[in-house]
Design an enzyme around this catalytic site. Sequence first.
Site, mmCIF file in Angstrom:
data_model
loop_
_atom_site.group_PDB
_atom_site.id
_atom_site.type_symbol
_atom_site.label_atom_id
_atom_site.label_comp_id
_atom_site.label_asym_id
_atom_site.label_seq_id
_atom_site.Cartn_x
_atom_site.Cartn_y
_atom_site.Cartn_z
ATOM 1 N N HIS A 146 -30.832 -39.582 -24.826
ATOM 2 C CA HIS A 146 -30.839 -38.383 -25.651
ATOM 3 C C HIS A 146 -31.980 -38.435 -26.658
ATOM 4 O O HIS A 146 -32.026 -39.337 -27.497
ATOM 5 C CB HIS A 146 -29.496 -38.246 -26.380
ATOM 6 N N CYS A 160 -32.420 -36.571 -29.132
ATOM 7 C CA CYS A 160 -31.940 -36.379 -30.502
ATOM 8 C C CYS A 160 -31.586 -37.713 -31.151
ATOM 9 O O CYS A 160 -31.582 -37.823 -32.376
ATOM 10 C CB CYS A 160 -30.754 -35.412 -30.554
ATOM 11 N N GLN A 164 -23.151 -33.881 -23.259
ATOM 12 C CA GLN A 164 -22.979 -34.624 -22.008
ATOM 13 C C GLN A 164 -21.518 -34.696 -21.578
ATOM 14 O O GLN A 164 -21.208 -34.620 -20.385
ATOM 15 C CB GLN A 164 -23.569 -36.025 -22.168
ATOM 16 N N CYS A 192 -29.626 -30.687 -25.595
ATOM 17 C CA CYS A 192 -28.503 -30.925 -26.496
ATOM 18 C C CYS A 192 -28.238 -29.649 -27.293
ATOM 19 O O CYS A 192 -29.157 -29.092 -27.896
ATOM 20 C CB CYS A 192 -28.855 -32.091 -27.412
ATOM 21 N N GLU A 193 -27.015 -29.202 -27.283
ATOM 22 C CA GLU A 193 -26.694 -27.959 -27.987
ATOM 23 C C GLU A 193 -26.710 -28.105 -29.500
ATOM 24 O O GLU A 193 -26.699 -27.112 -30.215
ATOM 25 C CB GLU A 193 -25.343 -27.412 -27.521
ATOM 26 N N HIS A 194 -26.767 -29.326 -29.991
ATOM 27 C CA HIS A 194 -26.777 -29.539 -31.439
ATOM 28 C C HIS A 194 -28.181 -29.500 -32.039
ATOM 29 O O HIS A 194 -28.353 -29.066 -33.171
ATOM 30 C CB HIS A 194 -26.112 -30.871 -31.794
ATOM 31 N N HIS A 195 -29.184 -29.986 -31.293
ATOM 32 C CA HIS A 195 -30.544 -30.073 -31.836
ATOM 33 C C HIS A 195 -31.589 -29.375 -30.958
ATOM 34 O O HIS A 195 -32.755 -29.340 -31.318
ATOM 35 C CB HIS A 195 -30.952 -31.545 -31.996
#
Length: 186
Positions: free
Chosen positions: A144, A146, A116, A75-78
């Site tokens: 996920h 996250c 995703q 995940c590019e956020h976490h």
Amino acid sequence: MSQELPSFFREILIGVGEDPEREGLLDTPKRAAKAMQYLCHGYQKSLEEVVNGALFASDNDEMVIVKDVELYSLCEHHLLPFIGKAHVAYIPTGKVLGLSKVARIVDMYARRLQIQENLTRQIAEAVQQVTNAAGVAVVIEAKHMCMMMRGVEKQNSVMSTSVMLGVFRESSNTRHEFLQLIGRSH
């Protein structure tokens, strides 16, 4: 491997309150850097390299489906993993793609920092670009970390995304056939 990456992981260890000189952590920065490079190796690949000319003439104009292609992404956020499977279909127009190439396309895009929704579209557009198919459909179902390990901590949630191109978007019958064949239609 860049010399900086292990030192960044060493700083992360210090930042979370660990002692990077502790016996169990001595080689962790180097191992973590290697792991991150492996998990993100999709950046080092191109669509042309992955397909490697594996397009074959065919009179088939019926749906081709590759189901349950496992995928692992971050995940590019976490920077936490999401793990799932992709179902990819296309309707050939004179050429078919080597079977393993569908899985390699999924892997190339999954092995990048992702969300995703974008991953689903990138796979569909890549298959379309390579095959010039009459239509391409991609459904991804993933869990996920996250969402499971932090935040709301929902262990059984699965995210589903889909992208339908060409006849899969235009024809409800074609779309329904695909969803039925992958077991997602009621």
